[in-house]
Design an enzyme around this catalytic site. Sequence first.
Site, mmCIF file in Angstrom:
data_model
loop_
_atom_site.group_PDB
_atom_site.id
_atom_site.type_symbol
_atom_site.label_atom_id
_atom_site.label_comp_id
_atom_site.label_asym_id
_atom_site.label_seq_id
_atom_site.Cartn_x
_atom_site.Cartn_y
_atom_site.Cartn_z
ATOM 1 N N LYS A 1 85.735 -4.646 72.352
ATOM 2 C CA LYS A 1 85.366 -4.330 73.731
ATOM 3 C C LYS A 1 83.962 -3.750 73.837
ATOM 4 C CE LYS A 1 89.792 -3.648 76.023
ATOM 5 N NZ LYS A 1 90.585 -2.761 76.884
ATOM 6 N N LYS B 1 93.231 -14.263 71.698
ATOM 7 C CA LYS B 1 94.519 -13.942 72.336
ATOM 8 C C LYS B 1 94.350 -13.891 73.847
ATOM 9 C CE LYS B 1 94.236 -9.132 73.000
ATOM 10 N NZ LYS B 1 94.828 -8.064 73.658
ATOM 11 N N LYS C 1 93.288 -9.937 79.555
ATOM 12 C CA LYS C 1 92.737 -9.724 80.893
ATOM 13 C C LYS C 1 91.220 -9.775 80.901
ATOM 14 C CE LYS C 1 96.522 -6.615 81.848
ATOM 15 N NZ LYS C 1 96.981 -5.246 81.624
HETATM 16 P P1 AMP Z 1 97.357 -4.477 78.020
HETATM 17 O O1 AMP Z 1 97.337 -5.563 79.037
HETATM 18 O O2 AMP Z 1 96.247 -4.577 77.033
HETATM 19 O O3 AMP Z 1 97.512 -3.116 78.607
HETATM 20 O O4 AMP Z 1 98.674 -4.740 77.160
HETATM 21 C C1 AMP Z 1 99.992 -4.423 77.579
HETATM 22 C C2 AMP Z 1 100.987 -4.891 76.543
HETATM 23 O O5 AMP Z 1 100.965 -6.326 76.441
HETATM 24 C C3 AMP Z 1 100.666 -4.370 75.136
HETATM 25 O O6 AMP Z 1 101.878 -4.047 74.474
HETATM 26 C C4 AMP Z 1 99.980 -5.533 74.471
HETATM 27 O O7 AMP Z 1 100.127 -5.519 73.068
HETATM 28 C C5 AMP Z 1 100.730 -6.717 75.087
HETATM 29 N N1 AMP Z 1 99.879 -7.918 75.093
HETATM 30 C C6 AMP Z 1 98.672 -8.053 75.699
HETATM 31 N N2 AMP Z 1 98.154 -9.287 75.496
HETATM 32 C C7 AMP Z 1 99.064 -9.954 74.726
HETATM 33 C C8 AMP Z 1 99.120 -11.275 74.165
HETATM 34 N N3 AMP Z 1 98.138 -12.142 74.362
HETATM 35 N N4 AMP Z 1 100.204 -11.610 73.419
HETATM 36 C C9 AMP Z 1 101.202 -10.738 73.231
HETATM 37 N N5 AMP Z 1 101.224 -9.479 73.719
HETATM 38 C C10 AMP Z 1 100.170 -9.081 74.467
#
Ligand code: AMP
Length: 329
Positions: A110, A194, A197
Amino acid sequence: MLSGIQPTGELHIGNYLGAVRTWRQQIEEGTEETMFCIVDAHAITVPYEPKELRRNIDAFAIDLIACGLDPEKTTLFVQSDVREHTELAWYLASVTPMGDLHRMTQFKDKGEGKDFVSTGLFTYPVLMSADILLYKAQIVPVGEDQVQHLELARETARRFNHRFHGEGGVDIMVEPRPRLSSTPRIMGLDGTSKMSKSKGNTIGLFEEPKPFWDKLKKAYTDPLRLKLSDPGRPEVCNIYTMHKAISADETILEVAHKCTTAAWGCVACKQVLFDNFQKELIPLRTKRAQLDIEKVRQALGDGASKARRIAASTMTEVRTAMGLGSLAT
Ligand code: AMP
Ligand code: TRP
């Protein structure tokens, strides 16, 4: 059990398959006490608009409840409503070596190439450790990208317990363990990183069926499958990974067979995935349409009150153990 999600962008299918769906399953199983936190204080570590953040907190609360995080059955709250998170983060910073934070891949990802990198982005994992250790959570269900942060939280608990002791010499911090879903890493539509957002390679979980399909249709598959008649390799294909998470067992076998024998083209395979996604999403959409934002905000307030009670008790232990305060309060 505790987990968290940042209220930025939109809730996407990677979040759902990697984390949120397993959160619902844990709540339904009812074997552990569960807490879920919308981590707004984490979202301010990169440039952002205050009004948009406020809107997103509401939107994420609604989406999460629609996904099954029923406030009657779990504690759902907003991180900054419980001030102890930021307080504990400061105290934990004193037992967290800078070298460990420099090694965090999320910080590197990031921060790389940015004109402005905030101190908050650097100390982000310390706040995450505080979120978890504050409630003495034992299990943290997350996607694979968070495992490194979880390792740091475990290490931080150990360091704290080594340095400070509760009444009678007992350990104050509990070492948390990650729990991964069967699809802990969903790739983005571009197939290169991956789904995330911040990368613009997502499909929103609550996107309308047409744009959902338009995006899925173009998603990257097996790069060696150039022609319809080329056999595909399900094990390297993100669409197959999603089938494994969403489709019935017999469909998963059928997909693998028809892909490797080139009986199906990628669009046909995606169409089946799309239909199965829509089936899963219908009840979630219905629930979402019924939610009233005032009631949702009230539920977040109740969740925060509950969280605050636990947090306050841990902080009394922490302050005493660390020799902080005048003891007059
Ligand atoms: P975040 O959107 O970064 O706050 O992530 C929220 C949850 O979603 C966390 O547990 C991340 O590890 C999971 N997560 C985010 N992106 C992915 C992805 N591409 N594949 C699997 N899990 C994800
Ligand atoms: N860092 C996590 C993410 O980006 C979100 C998060 C913050 C979290 N605090 C947490 C996850 C505590 C689990 C537990 O996905």
